[in-house]
Design a protein around this motif. Structure first.
Motif, PDB file in Angstrom:
ATOM      1  N   LEU A 197       0.821  -1.205   0.000  1.00 30.69           N
ATOM      2  CA  LEU A 197       0.000   0.000   0.000  1.00 30.69           C
ATOM      3  C   LEU A 197       0.857   1.259   0.000  1.00 30.69           C
ATOM      4  O   LEU A 197       1.940   1.287   0.558  1.00 30.69           O
ATOM      5  CB  LEU A 197      -0.916   0.030   1.234  1.00 30.69           C
ATOM      6  N   ARG A 198       0.325   2.322  -0.621  1.00 30.84           N
ATOM      7  CA  ARG A 198       0.991   3.619  -0.582  1.00 30.84           C
ATOM      8  C   ARG A 198      -0.055   4.726  -0.543  1.00 30.84           C
ATOM      9  O   ARG A 198      -1.223   4.525  -0.918  1.00 30.84           O
ATOM     10  CB  ARG A 198       1.908   3.799  -1.790  1.00 30.84           C
ATOM     11  N   HIS A 199       0.375   5.888  -0.097  1.00 29.04           N
ATOM     12  CA  HIS A 199      -0.452   7.088  -0.076  1.00 29.04           C
ATOM     13  C   HIS A 199      -0.101   7.902  -1.315  1.00 29.04           C
ATOM     14  O   HIS A 199       1.057   8.224  -1.539  1.00 29.04           O
ATOM     15  CB  HIS A 199      -0.162   7.892   1.199  1.00 29.04           C
ATOM     16  N   ARG A 216      -1.099  -1.387  -5.493  1.00 33.50           N
ATOM     17  CA  ARG A 216      -0.624  -1.722  -6.830  1.00 33.50           C
ATOM     18  C   ARG A 216       0.746  -2.391  -6.754  1.00 33.50           C
ATOM     19  O   ARG A 216       1.781  -1.752  -6.950  1.00 33.50           O
ATOM     20  CB  ARG A 216      -0.551  -0.466  -7.695  1.00 33.50           C
ATOM     21  N   PRO A 217       0.792  -3.681  -6.417  1.00 30.98           N
ATOM     22  CA  PRO A 217       2.081  -4.379  -6.362  1.00 30.98           C
ATOM     23  C   PRO A 217       2.743  -4.385  -7.737  1.00 30.98           C
ATOM     24  O   PRO A 217       2.065  -4.469  -8.764  1.00 30.98           O
ATOM     25  CB  PRO A 217       1.687  -5.795  -5.925  1.00 30.98           C
ATOM     26  N   SER A 218       4.064  -4.324  -7.747  1.00 24.53           N
ATOM     27  CA  SER A 218       4.768  -4.280  -9.026  1.00 24.53           C
ATOM     28  C   SER A 218       5.145  -5.666  -9.551  1.00 24.53           C
ATOM     29  O   SER A 218       5.151  -5.892 -10.762  1.00 24.53           O
ATOM     30  CB  SER A 218       6.036  -3.430  -8.892  1.00 24.53           C
ATOM     31  N   LEU A 219       5.453  -6.606  -8.631  1.00 27.43           N
ATOM     32  CA  LEU A 219       5.906  -7.927  -9.053  1.00 27.43           C
ATOM     33  C   LEU A 219       4.984  -9.038  -8.579  1.00 27.43           C
ATOM     34  O   LEU A 219       4.575  -9.890  -9.353  1.00 27.43           O
ATOM     35  CB  LEU A 219       7.322  -8.179  -8.536  1.00 27.43           C
ATOM     36  N   PHE A 220       4.664  -9.050  -7.292  1.00 23.76           N
ATOM     37  CA  PHE A 220       3.744 -10.041  -6.751  1.00 23.76           C
ATOM     38  C   PHE A 220       3.090  -9.450  -5.509  1.00 23.76           C
ATOM     39  O   PHE A 220       3.576  -8.479  -4.924  1.00 23.76           O
ATOM     40  CB  PHE A 220       4.453 -11.359  -6.402  1.00 23.76           C
ATOM     41  N   VAL A 228      -4.805  -0.831   5.754  1.00 24.18           N
ATOM     42  CA  VAL A 228      -4.187   0.262   6.489  1.00 24.18           C
ATOM     43  C   VAL A 228      -5.095   0.603   7.667  1.00 24.18           C
ATOM     44  O   VAL A 228      -6.325   0.499   7.547  1.00 24.18           O
ATOM     45  CB  VAL A 228      -3.958   1.498   5.592  1.00 24.18           C
ATOM     46  N   GLU A 229      -4.502   0.974   8.792  1.00 27.27           N
ATOM     47  CA  GLU A 229      -5.273   1.261  10.002  1.00 27.27           C
ATOM     48  C   GLU A 229      -4.987   2.679  10.495  1.00 27.27           C
ATOM     49  O   GLU A 229      -3.866   3.181  10.363  1.00 27.27           O
ATOM     50  CB  GLU A 229      -4.940   0.240  11.094  1.00 27.27           C
TER      51      GLU A 229
END
Length: 332
Positions: A197-199, A216-220, A228-229
């Protein structure tokens, strides 16, 4: 989505022609394989001797939803215009559906869903299903976008849920000013999150959301579900967000699932597809901690398997999802 969570769906239709049977089977297969519904169709049960009447009664009784597939012969048999020795299965099943509607019109109207497949007509829906005064589901293509209205009826999550009514501005207690200003959830401290996860910004259904939670994972996929909490400190009363598949997703057919947990208790799950975003709107009055989750059901989690698939030019079904500007409304 697991079989336990997936709604049980029974498809009733008539064997008008071989082409019609094949089209119904293709539709049922799409709903079961691509959408994940627990669909049941007679063509999948011919590997052993059955009492078909008992089989039909079981499904008509226990299905969460019944899809009635419109066609000339089903209409004729369901409306009582066919001789008794013709299309006995369709006559039997439609008679039970009519009887159930008589017993509980409101409940069965919500459970029995008339479906018009490509090339068929609304006028082929049986008369007792009131094709022109109640909702019918006209399917133009076997894609998630093509069945979105039908999925809304099955899941209870419409594309445009009724928004909560705000406080009437004519009320003497209506507050104005900074104390009512909305807060972007993603800008608060993240107590914990999954690895992928990213902001950041996200574009969902041609709208830009600058303070989003993006998966949006890049590889797996490192985790089965991205999460996220946040600590709300019991300072807010509502949490709302657009959720969806990113507009620039490389895999257009994916479906994303989104859920809020309030102090550990799950809210109803919301599904979304490319061009068909969802809306999450949750009461968080008195809530201390909130967790956002999103996932793609068919994602490949193993890094080794993802590498094998990539080497063979196949997809690991990585999620491309986002919570678009999740927003908190402060307590007045």
């Amino acid at each position: 989505m697991s079989d336990r969570e997936a709604p049980r769906v029974f498809i009733t239709y008539s064997h008008d022609t071989l082409a019609h049977k094949e089209q119904v089977r293709a539709f049922a297969t799409f709903l079961r394989v691509e959408v994940g519904l627990d669909v049941h169709l007679d063509q999948w049960y011919d590997s052993r001797r059955l009492d078909w009447s008992a089989w039909a009664i079981d499904h008509l009784t226990n299905a969460d939803f019944i899809l009635v597939i419109a066609s000339p012969e089903y209409k004729r048999r369901a409306d009582g215009a066919a001789p008794p020795d013709e299309g006995r299965g369709a006559q039997f099943e439609s008679a039970i559906i009519r009887d159930n509607l008589t017993k509980n019109l409101r409940g069965e109207t919500a459970r029995v869903l008339p479906v018009v497949l490509p090339g068929r007509s609304v006028d082929e829906i049986p008369v007792f299903l009131h094709a022109h005064s109640t909702t019918r589901y006209e399917i133009e293509e076997f894609t998630v976008a093509g069945v979105t209205p039908l999925l809304a009826a099955i899941t209870g999550h419409g594309q445009y849920p009724l928004p909560e009514r705000g406080e009437f501005i004519g009320s003497p207690h209506h507050a104005v000013g900074p104390q009512r200003r909305a807060v972007l959830l993603a800008s608060l401290p993240w107590l914990g999150r999954s690895a992928d996860l990213r902001h950041g910004s996200a574009k969902i259904d041609d709208r830009h959301y600058g303070d989003s939670v993006v998966l949006r994972p890049s590889l797996f996929a490192s985790d089965a579900k991205g999460f996220v909490e946040f600590d709300l400190g019991r300072r807010y009363r509502r949490l709302s967000s657009v959720v969806g598949v990113l507009d620039d997703a490389t895999e257009a057919k994916q479906v994303g699932y989104f859920r809020v947990f309030v102090d550990g208790s799950p809210e109803p799950e919301v599904g979304a597809a490319l061009g068909r975003p969802g809306l999450v709107d949750v009461d968080v009055t008195g809530v201390l901690r909130v967790r956002l989750e999103m996932y793609r059901a068919d994602v490949v989690r193993s890094s080794l398997m993802a590498g094998v698939l990539a080497a063979g030019g196949r997809s690991a079904n990585l999620p491309e999802l986002a919570w678009g500007n999740p927003t908190l409304t402060p307590v007045s």
